[in-house]
Write a protein that holds these residues in place. Structure first.
Motif, PDB file in Angstrom:
ATOM      1  N   LEU A  82      12.002 -18.748   5.000  1.00  6.15           N
ATOM      2  CA  LEU A  82      10.658 -18.339   4.655  1.00  6.15           C
ATOM      3  C   LEU A  82      10.435 -17.670   3.935  1.00  6.15           C
ATOM      4  O   LEU A  82       9.975 -16.346   3.729  1.00  6.15           O
ATOM      5  CB  LEU A  82       9.397 -18.887   5.718  1.00  6.15           C
ATOM      6  N   ARG A  83      11.224 -16.508   5.441  1.00 11.18           N
ATOM      7  CA  ARG A  83      11.206 -14.586   4.789  1.00 11.18           C
ATOM      8  C   ARG A  83      12.132 -14.796   3.629  1.00 11.18           C
ATOM      9  O   ARG A  83      12.245 -13.482   2.099  1.00 11.18           O
ATOM     10  CB  ARG A  83      11.890 -13.872   6.226  1.00 11.18           C
ATOM     11  N   ILE A 127       4.351 -13.990   9.332  1.00  7.13           N
ATOM     12  CA  ILE A 127       4.323 -15.485   8.912  1.00  7.13           C
ATOM     13  C   ILE A 127       2.598 -15.697   9.353  1.00  7.13           C
ATOM     14  O   ILE A 127       1.820 -14.972  10.379  1.00  7.13           O
ATOM     15  CB  ILE A 127       5.041 -15.582   9.779  1.00  7.13           C
ATOM     16  N   HIS A 163       4.756 -17.834   5.012  1.00  8.56           N
ATOM     17  CA  HIS A 163       5.340 -16.275   4.443  1.00  8.56           C
ATOM     18  C   HIS A 163       3.575 -15.648   4.111  1.00  8.56           C
ATOM     19  O   HIS A 163       3.310 -16.829   3.242  1.00  8.56           O
ATOM     20  CB  HIS A 163       5.989 -15.862   3.439  1.00  8.56           C
TER      21      HIS A 163
END
Length: 313
Positions: free
Chosen positions: A136-137, A155, A276
């Motif tokens: 996700l990052r 998050i 994110h």
């Protein structure tokens, strides 16, 4: 400075390899390297320390990469806004889901979701929670399905439902002499666990106190990466484990008879969508959420009450 140059440095940071980054960006390695060098010359700094293998960002480069990711997300949001205004759902949709959810939750809704949005290409990966967060990052997936709370900076969590734990024991195990079980019943020897890295393992260990046994013995007996393997091992051997509720719904009558619920309040895990903080594809993620909720088993519908029940971390 161009968006393409920012895309290239983010790709190198993600893959820590120039050739792999070039392949991901669909350019030749000399082109990618030349454009990154051009950006570094313009900025007057080095984004990457090329003396190390794998390549790593410099201290200043790390700050630039954080900003570059934000800029790229903002730029990609513009065509997405146009697409959403036309209710035009299309393109890739990348989902990460933990292995203790994937085989039990996906069949309830994924067929309907794909049928509703045929122009969307859905890519699903089974990943442990740490991998979901990392991807996700790095912008490698759009959304994750994991157990929360995570308490991770940047998050966003959207709780979906609370899933109870149940105990599963071998036919000869004394646990089956009870109609319900409590956490103290789990201190006996014979606990079977998933391998390191699975969040479900940590949740079970926290509940069972697997690091402390009343008689000084270890409760850890065997480790595997699959809940189905745990079930089969217990069927053929002895011992017990804990299972999430969804994993029990397709069991035959024999296996159902080896399940025991917990005394109230039953321990649960909170299942959430995670993304994110500057996530893209917002309308598509919302549609994904709605299809999950609409197709949950009735016992789990409307169970999101964070903090109202015992939450196993």
């Amino acid at each position: 400075m161009t968006l393409s140059q920012l895309d290239y440095i983010v790709a190198v940071d993600t893959y820590r390899h120039f050739a792999t980054a070039a392949e991901a960006c669909h350019v030749t390695q000399p082109t990618l390297s030349m454009q990154i060098q051009k950006l570094e010359d313009e900025l007057g700094i080095k984004v990457f320390d090329r003396s190390k293998q794998p390549v790593v960002p410099t201290e200043t480069g790390q700050s630039i990469l954080v900003q570059a990711r934000d800029v790229l997300r903002a730029a990609r949001r513009i065509p997405e806004i146009v697409s959403e205004s036309k209710e035009d759902f299309k393109g890739d949709f990348r989902v990460g889901i933990i292995p203790t959810l994937a085989p039990y939750l996906l069949p309830y809704f994924i067929g309907e979701f794909i049928g509703k949005y045929p122009a969307v290409s859905v890519h699903i990966q089974e990943l442990v929670t740490e991998q979901v967060i990392e991807k996700l990052r790095n912008g490698l997936i759009d959304v994750g399905l994991v157990v929360t709370p995570l308490d991770e900076d940047g998050i966003t969590e959207i709780p979906l439902f609370q899933e109870p734990f149940v105990a599963y024991a071998a036919e000869s195990n004394p646990m089956l002499s009870k109609s319900t079980v409590s956490p103290t019943d789990l201190l006996s020897d014979g606990l079977w666990l998933l391998t390191e890295g699975h969040c479900f393992r940590t949740q079970v260990m926290n509940l069972c106190g697997a690091d402390r046994h009343a008689n000084g013995k270890t409760t850890l007996r065997y480790e595997t990466g699959s809940l189905e393997t745990l079930i089969k091992l217990i069927d053929k051997q002895d011992g017990f484990t804990l299972l999430p509720y969804l994993a029990t719904l397709d069991m035959d009558a024999v296996r159902q008879s080896r399940l025991r619920p917990f005394d109230a309040p039953a321990p649960v895990r909170e299942v959430s969508l995670v993304m994110h903080r500057s996530f893209l594809k917002r309308h598509l993620i919302n549609a994904f959420k709605q299809d999950i909720l609409a197709n949950l088993p009735s016992e789990l519908a409307g169970t999101v009450k964070r903090g109202a029940v015992l939450n196993v971390r």
